[in-house]
Structures are given as C-alpha cells and as structure tokens.
Design a protein around this motif. Structure first.
Motif, PDB file in Angstrom:
ATOM      1  N   UNK A 299       0.856  -1.257   0.064  1.00 11.78           N
ATOM      2  CA  UNK A 299       0.037   0.064   0.062  1.00 11.78           C
ATOM      3  C   UNK A 299       0.765   1.281   0.028  1.00 11.78           C
ATOM      4  N   UNK A 300       2.047   0.926   0.228  1.00 14.71           N
ATOM      5  CA  UNK A 300       2.973   2.382  -0.057  1.00 14.71           C
ATOM      6  C   UNK A 300       3.176   2.748  -1.278  1.00 14.71           C
ATOM      7  N   UNK A 301       3.012   4.052  -1.660  1.00 14.48           N
ATOM      8  CA  UNK A 301       3.265   4.506  -2.960  1.00 14.48           C
ATOM      9  C   UNK A 301       4.686   5.106  -2.790  1.00 14.48           C
ATOM     10  N   UNK A 302       5.727   4.408  -3.656  1.00 12.16           N
ATOM     11  CA  UNK A 302       6.934   4.803  -3.861  1.00 12.16           C
ATOM     12  C   UNK A 302       7.033   5.749  -5.132  1.00 12.16           C
ATOM     13  N   UNK A 303       7.685   7.066  -5.080  1.00 10.19           N
ATOM     14  CA  UNK A 303       8.063   7.739  -6.077  1.00 10.19           C
ATOM     15  C   UNK A 303       8.762   7.033  -7.282  1.00 10.19           C
ATOM     16  N   UNK A 304       8.167   6.739  -8.393  1.00  8.24           N
ATOM     17  CA  UNK A 304       8.928   6.232  -9.276  1.00  8.24           C
ATOM     18  C   UNK A 304      10.181   6.761  -9.891  1.00  8.24           C
TER      19      UNK A 304
END
Length: 171
Positions: free
Chosen positions: A118-123
């Motif tokens: 669920x963690x949105x990591x900066x691409x």
C-alpha cells in the motif's frame, strides 16, 4: 464480503444503458468476482456505493492525473476530471475505468503501490548518480500510504485471480 447483483446484465444511469461485455448476465457476484470477471454493472454499482468523494480520493492517492516522477520532466499527467464536475454518469464511467487517461508510468506506480503493502513509492529511472568518481544511491522515497497493508494484500489476491481465472488468463 458484499454480494453485488449484476443481473440482468445492464444498468440504467440517467438515460444511458451500461451493458456487460458481450451481453453477459453474471447475476449475483462477490466483490472479488466483479473485478475478476470485469463486470461493468458490478463496477458501476460499487462506484455508486463508494461515491464521488471517496473514489476521486483514491484516483489521486494512486497518482492518476498528475506527474509522478522527477526523472521525466516532459511526463504527461494523464487525464482525470475534477471530482466536482462528476455527474452520476461520470462516476459510473470512472468506476469502470472510463473517462480516466493514465500513463504507463502511472499504472506501473499504482500497481507497485499495491505490491509495496500500500506504500506509494515515487517512481525513479535513476538508481544512482556518479559524481567525482563516487557513487551516490538515489534513495527510494515513500510518498504516501495509498491503502493499508490489509487492503493491499486483498487487492493482490484479487489481481492474482484475474490472471488465474478471470479476464487476463493469457497473461
């Protein structure tokens, strides 16, 4: 989980009739099977239950409608209508994945958020930078928690089922 009645295979939104693909009539489906079978009627009914405010929040949390990486200055933000202009018909369309234009990078980042609990990591395209003969790692940056870990786990199971017995068996 909830059971969503999708019979008779169509739903009327205003004066617009939304049909299931190829005229299917799935009847009563679990939430999981609405996704696995890609039920338009089920998706619309879920979207109407969730509502504009909450659905638009998730569209934003998963990075749709904005540039998501500093490595691509020419990146297109995609197309997402402002939630305050969503009619019931627009809400129905967005629920089925229509009226939203996403880039491959946004889609990869959103799916990765599910895989990352669920963690949105900066691409990022850059893993490291070399300067003056030294290597500097680009540290992954968690921007936000798009969904909680339990929801991400449930979404992963549903995504696996889409491939195993749903609309993406060729994948």
């Amino acid at each position: 989980g909830s059971i969503i009645e999708t019979g008779p295979g169509r739903i009327l939104i205003g004066r617009r009739v939304i049909d299931e693909y190829r005229g299917h009539n799935y009847g009563a489906l679990s939430f999981e099977d609405v996704i696995v079978k890609s039920s338009n009627v089920g998706a619309v009914k879920i979207g109407l239950r969730v509502g504009t405010e909450r659905l638009s929040r998730y569209v934003d949390l998963f990075g749709f409608g904005r540039r998501v990486s500093p490595d691509f200055p020419g990146e297109n933000p995609g197309i997402v209508w402002s939630a305050d202009s969503w009619t019931e018909g627009a809400l129905a369309s967005v629920s089925m994945g229509y009226q939203v234009g996403v880039t491959p990078l946004q889609m990869a980042a959103a799916v990765s958020a599910v895989a990352n609990r669920g963690r949105y990591v900066e691409p990022r395209a850059v893993r490291a930078v070399y300067r003056d003969g030294r290597r500097y790692e680009v540290t992954p940056k968690v921007l936000l928690q798009a969904v909680n870990a339990n929801t991400a786990s449930a979404m992963t199971t549903i995504m696996e089922q889409v491939v195993e017995r749903g609309t993406a068996t060729l994948a």
